[in-house]
Scaffold this motif. Structure first.
Motif, PDB file in Angstrom:
ATOM      1  N   TYR A  72      -6.362  -1.000   7.240  1.00 52.77           N
ATOM      2  CA  TYR A  72      -6.560  -2.419   7.507  1.00 52.77           C
ATOM      3  C   TYR A  72      -5.547  -3.184   6.660  1.00 52.77           C
ATOM      4  O   TYR A  72      -5.698  -3.280   5.444  1.00 52.77           O
ATOM      5  CB  TYR A  72      -7.994  -2.792   7.153  1.00 52.77           C
ATOM      6  CG  TYR A  72      -8.337  -4.258   7.223  1.00 52.77           C
ATOM      7  CD1 TYR A  72      -7.737  -5.115   8.147  1.00 52.77           C
ATOM      8  CD2 TYR A  72      -9.297  -4.796   6.370  1.00 52.77           C
ATOM      9  CE1 TYR A  72      -8.066  -6.454   8.201  1.00 52.77           C
ATOM     10  CE2 TYR A  72      -9.646  -6.137   6.425  1.00 52.77           C
ATOM     11  CZ  TYR A  72      -9.022  -6.960   7.337  1.00 52.77           C
ATOM     12  OH  TYR A  72      -9.357  -8.287   7.386  1.00 52.77           O
ATOM     13  N   TYR A  73      -4.505  -3.686   7.300  1.00 55.16           N
ATOM     14  CA  TYR A  73      -3.409  -4.366   6.580  1.00 55.16           C
ATOM     15  C   TYR A  73      -3.822  -5.812   6.287  1.00 55.16           C
ATOM     16  O   TYR A  73      -3.362  -6.756   6.939  1.00 55.16           O
ATOM     17  CB  TYR A  73      -2.128  -4.305   7.413  1.00 55.16           C
ATOM     18  CG  TYR A  73      -1.684  -2.900   7.765  1.00 55.16           C
ATOM     19  CD1 TYR A  73      -1.021  -2.108   6.832  1.00 55.16           C
ATOM     20  CD2 TYR A  73      -1.952  -2.358   9.020  1.00 55.16           C
ATOM     21  CE1 TYR A  73      -0.611  -0.807   7.148  1.00 55.16           C
ATOM     22  CE2 TYR A  73      -1.559  -1.060   9.350  1.00 55.16           C
ATOM     23  CZ  TYR A  73      -0.891  -0.296   8.401  1.00 55.16           C
ATOM     24  OH  TYR A  73      -0.491   0.996   8.710  1.00 55.16           O
ATOM     25  N   TYR A 101       6.323  -2.177  -2.145  1.00 53.95           N
ATOM     26  CA  TYR A 101       7.338  -3.048  -1.547  1.00 53.95           C
ATOM     27  C   TYR A 101       8.583  -2.228  -1.209  1.00 53.95           C
ATOM     28  O   TYR A 101       9.021  -1.386  -1.996  1.00 53.95           O
ATOM     29  CB  TYR A 101       7.696  -4.175  -2.505  1.00 53.95           C
ATOM     30  CG  TYR A 101       8.258  -5.396  -1.835  1.00 53.95           C
ATOM     31  CD1 TYR A 101       7.417  -6.349  -1.263  1.00 53.95           C
ATOM     32  CD2 TYR A 101       9.638  -5.602  -1.744  1.00 53.95           C
ATOM     33  CE1 TYR A 101       7.919  -7.475  -0.635  1.00 53.95           C
ATOM     34  CE2 TYR A 101      10.153  -6.723  -1.121  1.00 53.95           C
ATOM     35  CZ  TYR A 101       9.299  -7.653  -0.564  1.00 53.95           C
ATOM     36  OH  TYR A 101       9.798  -8.766   0.065  1.00 53.95           O
ATOM     37  N   PRO A 102       9.153  -2.437  -0.026  1.00 58.09           N
ATOM     38  CA  PRO A 102      10.288  -1.595   0.410  1.00 58.09           C
ATOM     39  C   PRO A 102      11.450  -1.624  -0.565  1.00 58.09           C
ATOM     40  O   PRO A 102      11.868  -2.680  -1.040  1.00 58.09           O
ATOM     41  CB  PRO A 102      10.691  -2.216   1.754  1.00 58.09           C
ATOM     42  CG  PRO A 102       9.471  -2.941   2.230  1.00 58.09           C
ATOM     43  CD  PRO A 102       8.786  -3.439   0.996  1.00 58.09           C
ATOM     44  N   LYS A 103      11.962  -0.447  -0.853  1.00 55.74           N
ATOM     45  CA  LYS A 103      13.154  -0.351  -1.698  1.00 55.74           C
ATOM     46  C   LYS A 103      14.336  -0.960  -0.958  1.00 55.74           C
ATOM     47  O   LYS A 103      14.464  -0.840   0.252  1.00 55.74           O
ATOM     48  CB  LYS A 103      13.443   1.107  -2.039  1.00 55.74           C
ATOM     49  CG  LYS A 103      12.406   1.731  -2.956  1.00 55.74           C
ATOM     50  CD  LYS A 103      12.770   3.168  -3.301  1.00 55.74           C
ATOM     51  CE  LYS A 103      11.769   3.780  -4.268  1.00 55.74           C
ATOM     52  NZ  LYS A 103      12.103   5.170  -4.622  1.00 55.74           N
ATOM     53  N   LYS A 154       3.754  -0.813   8.337  1.00 55.99           N
ATOM     54  CA  LYS A 154       3.980   0.519   8.891  1.00 55.99           C
ATOM     55  C   LYS A 154       3.608   1.611   7.897  1.00 55.99           C
ATOM     56  O   LYS A 154       3.843   2.801   8.147  1.00 55.99           O
ATOM     57  CB  LYS A 154       5.442   0.664   9.314  1.00 55.99           C
ATOM     58  CG  LYS A 154       5.870  -0.322  10.399  1.00 55.99           C
ATOM     59  CD  LYS A 154       7.351  -0.210  10.709  1.00 55.99           C
ATOM     60  CE  LYS A 154       7.775  -1.255  11.747  1.00 55.99           C
ATOM     61  NZ  LYS A 154       9.241  -1.208  12.000  1.00 55.99           N
ATOM     62  N   ILE A 155       3.057   1.209   6.764  1.00 49.16           N
ATOM     63  CA  ILE A 155       2.623   2.174   5.757  1.00 49.16           C
ATOM     64  C   ILE A 155       1.570   3.100   6.363  1.00 49.16           C
ATOM     65  O   ILE A 155       0.674   2.658   7.079  1.00 49.16           O
ATOM     66  CB  ILE A 155       2.048   1.446   4.520  1.00 49.16           C
ATOM     67  CG1 ILE A 155       3.163   0.687   3.796  1.00 49.16           C
ATOM     68  CG2 ILE A 155       1.343   2.417   3.584  1.00 49.16           C
ATOM     69  CD1 ILE A 155       2.662  -0.246   2.713  1.00 49.16           C
ATOM     70  N   LYS A 156       1.684   4.382   6.050  1.00 56.01           N
ATOM     71  CA  LYS A 156       0.727   5.360   6.550  1.00 56.01           C
ATOM     72  C   LYS A 156       0.046   6.070   5.381  1.00 56.01           C
ATOM     73  O   LYS A 156       0.667   6.375   4.372  1.00 56.01           O
ATOM     74  CB  LYS A 156       1.429   6.409   7.428  1.00 56.01           C
ATOM     75  CG  LYS A 156       2.163   5.832   8.630  1.00 56.01           C
ATOM     76  CD  LYS A 156       1.212   5.157   9.611  1.00 56.01           C
ATOM     77  CE  LYS A 156       1.952   4.607  10.824  1.00 56.01           C
ATOM     78  NZ  LYS A 156       1.047   3.834  11.714  1.00 56.01           N
ATOM     79  N   PHE A 157      -1.240   6.298   5.539  1.00 52.88           N
ATOM     80  CA  PHE A 157      -1.994   7.110   4.587  1.00 52.88           C
ATOM     81  C   PHE A 157      -3.160   7.722   5.344  1.00 52.88           C
ATOM     82  O   PHE A 157      -3.956   7.006   5.950  1.00 52.88           O
ATOM     83  CB  PHE A 157      -2.516   6.276   3.412  1.00 52.88           C
ATOM     84  CG  PHE A 157      -3.356   7.071   2.447  1.00 52.88           C
ATOM     85  CD1 PHE A 157      -2.761   7.967   1.560  1.00 52.88           C
ATOM     86  CD2 PHE A 157      -4.743   6.949   2.435  1.00 52.88           C
ATOM     87  CE1 PHE A 157      -3.530   8.726   0.690  1.00 52.88           C
ATOM     88  CE2 PHE A 157      -5.520   7.695   1.565  1.00 52.88           C
ATOM     89  CZ  PHE A 157      -4.916   8.585   0.687  1.00 52.88           C
ATOM     90  N   GLU A 158      -3.242   9.022   5.348  1.00 56.88           N
ATOM     91  CA  GLU A 158      -4.254   9.715   6.138  1.00 56.88           C
ATOM     92  C   GLU A 158      -5.426  10.146   5.259  1.00 56.88           C
ATOM     93  O   GLU A 158      -5.234  10.634   4.137  1.00 56.88           O
ATOM     94  CB  GLU A 158      -3.647  10.947   6.815  1.00 56.88           C
ATOM     95  CG  GLU A 158      -2.572  10.600   7.836  1.00 56.88           C
ATOM     96  CD  GLU A 158      -2.039  11.841   8.551  1.00 56.88           C
ATOM     97  OE1 GLU A 158      -2.494  12.956   8.222  1.00 56.88           O
ATOM     98  OE2 GLU A 158      -1.166  11.682   9.422  1.00 56.88           O
TER      99      GLU A 158
END
Length: 302
Positions: free
Chosen positions: A105-106, A40-42, A117-121
């Protein structure tokens, strides 16, 4: 138990697992994958912060996952990760992602824009995906690959981002669970791919020991009902007290008969992944690595 005590427990338990050498077996793990609240965004107020104390961004579960991911890579140097997710059920066949690279897949709703907008490669692996299918079919479990058609769901990318940082250190192949939600069926699914542990593959199966939105006090170790605490204790006791695999699996199946089971799991999809790990790690000892309320993590086949 405070955060410091929890940290001492999970570090001691993980480091106590037998040393691993090339050619040995990597344990299979049922791991608490947590919720999107872990990321969750700070700076934004989390409306569920009071209800889910263990699993927020500043909670002990976040700290455990950071330790867990780095420690898995350090101790086992896996060639790839095969991960089962509570958030992917299929009915006619087990499906196995065969992606060149894994998109995300959000599969959650009503969160701030930043959560989408979370990214994980991570890369996929056709060889590993095909091996999963080969072993399952050899055990008469229908399975098929799903080429470049689905991304990692939040039951994978949320914990993995905490565990591994911006990108996975090795290929990641996600696998579905069976929509029957049968305990015995999932033990069989796990046993089918047990050989992969000999092949340098890390098998993870993600869910939660408590997952309910009917009673938010269930997530709070100070407010949870006695029946829920007794259910979770029975899981720990089954792992720590059983002297054989047969006894352990029988006791783990029996916990679903306890009154606290349906209080903790109105629907059992988040608990079923435990049985995949139990099947995949049926040879060897089992150990509770993390004893956080609602977020047990267990090694099977150490």
């Amino acid at each position: 138990m405070n955060t410091t005590s929890h940290e001492a427990q999970w570090k001691a338990a993980f480091e106590a697992l037998p040393p691993y050498s090339s050619g040995g077996k990597i344990p299979a793990f049922f791991f608490a994958h947590g919720s999107p609240l872990l990321l969750y965004p700070k700076g934004l107020r989390n409306p569920m912060a009071d209800a889910i104390k263990t699993g927020g961004r500043d909670g002990p579960h976040y700290q455990f996952l950071k330790y867990f991911g780095k420690s898995l890579v350090r101790k086992y140097s896996p060639k790839a990760i095969v991960v089962f997710s509570a958030h992917w059920e299929t009915s006619r066949a087990i499906e196995v992602m065969d992606n060149d690279s894994n998109e995300l897949y959000y599969d959650y709703y009503g969160f701030p824009d930043e959560m989408y907008k979370i990214k994980f490669e991570s890369k996929g692996s056709s060889d590993v995906a095909q091996r999963v299918v080969e072993l399952m079919n050899a055990s008469e479990i229908p399975a098929k690959t799903l080429p470049n058609a689905r991304g990692l769901d939040h039951g994978v990318f949320v914990p993995f981002k905490i565990m591994f940082g911006e990108s996975a250190p090795v290929p990641v192949v996600e696998v579905s669970i069976d929509s029957s939600l049968s305990t015995q069926r999932h033990i069989e699914i796990g046993k089918a791919i047990e050989k992969m542990r000999d092949e340098g593959i890390l098998v993870l199966s993600g869910g939660l020991s408590i997952h309910t939105f009917d009673d938010f006090t269930a997530w709070d170790p100070e407010k949870a009902r006695a029946e829920i605490k007794a259910f979770e204790k029975a899981i720990v006791d089954a792992v720590e007290e059983s002297t054989t695999t047969t006894e352990r699996n029988e006791r783990l199946e029996m916990v679903t008969k306890l009154p606290g089971f349906r209080m903790a799991h109105p629907r059992e999809e988040h608990f079923i992944p435990l049985y995949v790990a139990a099947g995949a790690g049926s040879e060897g000892i089992a150990s509770v690595i993390c004893k956080l309320h609602g977020a047990l993590t267990i090694a099977f086949g150490a």
